[in-house]
Design an enzyme around this catalytic site. Structure first.
Site, PDB file in Angstrom:
ATOM      1  CB  CYS A  54       8.861  28.229  50.816  1.00 29.82           C
ATOM      2  SG  CYS A  54      11.088  28.605  50.500  1.00 29.82           S
ATOM      3  CB  CYS A 321       6.813  27.940  63.879  1.00 28.77           C
ATOM      4  SG  CYS A 321       7.213  29.744  62.944  1.00 28.77           S
ATOM      5  CG  ASP A 430       3.033  46.544  64.397  1.00 31.99           C
ATOM      6  OD1 ASP A 430       2.893  45.631  63.838  1.00 31.99           O
ATOM      7  OD2 ASP A 430       4.804  47.072  64.462  1.00 31.99           O
ATOM      8  CG  ASP A 431       2.637  42.044  63.009  1.00 29.96           C
ATOM      9  OD1 ASP A 431       4.016  42.334  63.378  1.00 29.96           O
ATOM     10  OD2 ASP A 431       2.370  41.994  62.406  1.00 29.96           O
ATOM     11  CB  CYS A 467      14.458  31.746  63.551  1.00 31.56           C
ATOM     12  SG  CYS A 467      13.669  30.057  62.888  1.00 31.56           S
ATOM     13  CB  CYS A 528       9.224  26.169  67.528  1.00 32.93           C
ATOM     14  SG  CYS A 528      11.364  27.220  67.589  1.00 32.93           S
ATOM     15  CB  CYS A 531      12.831  33.792  67.354  1.00 36.64           C
ATOM     16  SG  CYS A 531      10.671  33.558  67.350  1.00 36.64           S
TER      17      CYS A 531
END
Length: 546
Positions: A54, A321, A430-431, A467, A528, A531
């Site tokens: 969101c 995050c 790439d990310d 996550c 954090c 992940c």
């Protein structure tokens, strides 16, 4: 916790989410929409890999009311800037600041550009309001879960928009239901709103509701993850969880002729709060600061003020995050005093130091990997050149009708710039890699265009864990990094080599600015990396089933 225990509990958590979706009730007309959206969302996840839950936005006019400022349009433009955080649904709620019984609300499934037209905007009269863009992780897809969420109390209406995901949703739900309060959805936002409607037993409210105390009580019960905007009749509360897991910042709307300085002394026309600062300039606002972890900020026609700060449990470190920097945020947003683009550039520099390769050109998968590719090129001295041309008219939610067309989906999104590619040794940045569905077809596209070598470099560490704090990351079994090591993955996707940025390298890139400046504030920062490492913040309760 051992790896087998984590895997077993991860599966249990996934089953909880399945039960949530199965229990969701929709009307027949909505069921058709929900079914179509479900297909669309599945295709989006398959093509893009990761989705944020969101984006939230709030705005309030200063001075005399009714205001001359079109608050609804301010919020709408703010949501357009946050569209990357959620494309499933959106909504706006406004208040005129007088009658507390009802707000003006318009929300539904779809993008901002299709939801809000002249007719709907005219109905959103008000001096303050909040807005939301959504991509579901908890609560399922459907009109019933669109935000902002509005509830009616004995003290008037309350509207709420939420970014994140409550890690102890089940225990909070049991507590609210035990009070005799009915819940009509499985949305975290309804649960938060209903929690706020009940006064804590230890809070005196002889003179009316003590909203900061109610918010504090909720924050003590819910450790993470949330950034909230809460609207009452004539004020907005901006709230960030004590770990600072999700972003939230404050902006100041200045007069059009105010210029481009810091505008600290310029009288405010209004105040805004947003998940990201990227849209501030487009609405005539200037970035002021972030809402601090655990902070409750009250915005009114007189300005903004901190009304409370809730401490983290046991003085643990904050847990912002880290993937906001890697993937989710827009490059021109500011987190922790630094621009996201700059951090991504530094990730590329660090990636070259860790994984150099001889090549003729450096390029990227547009557009999220571009900043890191520029960093890699600058640090290595290798020329940067574009090799992929993106088709901007292929949406993220394009429904793939067959397996063959699904496999050719990348061809719809990209074309190869053959003059830049033919006969060249390429480093493609790439990310991230999630399932590994996209990178293979891209490599084939480049080889078909004449590339001699294709070396893949990923500007983040391998994704290995799900996550449950507001990001749609799949189960461990679906994550390609848990199936194949870098050499195996390179062979699998047809690359000459493949390497990731290390966790240490990513943290180095994120914290470099504060460390170089000797910023004492950096001592209180923390990120954090759950992940990436499986180390979840907050000492999470057993019911989470990690």
């Amino acid at each position: 916790m051992s790896a087998p225990q984590q895997q077993q509990q991860s599966q249990q958590k996934q089953q909880q989410h399945v039960r949530v979706v199965e229990q969701q009730q929709v009307e027949p007309a909505e069921a058709v929409t929900s079914s179509m959206e479900s297909e669309s969302i599945s295709a989006s996840k398959e093509l893009t890999g990761l989705t944020h839950e969101c984006g939230v936005f709030g705005a309030i006019a200063c001075g005399d009311w009714p205001t001359q400022m079109d608050i609804a349009h301010v919020i709408c433009l703010g949501l357009v800037a946050l569209q990357h955080r959620g494309q499933e649904s959106a909504g706006i709620a406004t208040s005129e600041g007088k009658c507390s019984k009802n707000f003006n609300v318009h929300k539904g499934m779809g993008m901002i550009s299709t939801l809000f037209n002249d007719d709907s905007m005219k109905k959103l009269r008000g001096n303050l309001g909040i807005g939301h863009t959504r991509y579901s992780t908890a609560g399922g897809s459907g009109v019933v879960n669109c935000q902002p969420f509005e509830v009616h109390t004995t003290h008037g209406a309350l509207a709420l928009a939420h970014n994140g995901e409550l890690v102890n949703n089940e225990s909070l739900r049991r507590e609210v239901l035990a009070r005799g309060v009915g819940l009509s959805t499985h949305s975290d936002s309804e649960l938060i709103a209903q929690s706020l409607c009940c006064a804590p037993e230890d809070v005196s409210e002889l003179d009316g509701p003590n909203w900061p105390a109610r918010i504090r009580h909720f924050m003590m019960l819910a450790p993470l993850s949330y950034s909230l905007v809460i609207m009452l009749k004539d004020k907005i509360y901006a709230v960030r969880d004590t770990y600072g897991n999700r972003p939230l910042c404050i902006g100041k709307i200045v007069p059009i002729n105010a210029g481009h300085g810091n505008n600290l002394d310029t009288p405010a026309d209004g105040w805004v709060v947003s998940s990201e600062s990227c849209g501030f300039l487009s609405i005539g606002a200037r970035y002021v600061r972030e809402v601090e972890p655990g902070e409750i900020v009250e915005l009114s026609r007189s300005g903004y003020r901190t009304v409370d700060i809730v401490e983290r449990p046991d003085f643990k470190r904050m847990a912002f995050c880290i993937f906001e920097y890697v993937y989710f945020a827009r490059g021109d947003s500011i987190f922790e005093g630094q621009m996201v683009y700059t951090v991504r550039l530094q990730c590329g520099r660090q990636l070259w130091r860790e994984a150099p390769v001889e090549a003729d050109i450096v390029s990227s998968v547009p557009e999220s990997g571009t900043a890191a590719a520029h960093g890699y090129a600058r640090e290595s001295g290798i020329e940067f050149a574009e090799v992929l041309c993106r088709n901007r008219y292929v949406g993220r939610t394009f429904i793939q009708p067959s397996t063959r067309l699904r496999q050719l989906g990348v061809a719809k999104k990209f074309g190869a710039l053959s003059e830049n590619v033919a006969g060249k040794r390429l480093v493609l940045i790439d990310d991230s890699i999630v399932r590994g569905n996209t990178i293979g077809p891209i490599i084939k596209l480049l080889r078909d265009a004449g590339a001699r070598e294709v070396h893949i470099r990923i500007a983040s560490p391998p994704l290995q864990y799900p996550c449950y704090m507001g990001i749609n990351i799949p189960t461990r079994e679906e994550l390609i990094a848990n199936k194949l090591n870098p050499d195996q993955l390179a062979r699998h996707v047809g690359a000459d080599s493949l390497a990731y940025l290390s966790v240490e390298g990513l943290v180095e890139a994120v914290q470099l600015k504060h460390r170089d400046a000797g910023d004492s504030k950096s001592k209180g920062t923390g990120h954090c990396t759950a992940c990436l490492t499986g180390e979840y913040p907050g000492g999470l309760p057993d019911e989470l089933s990690w």
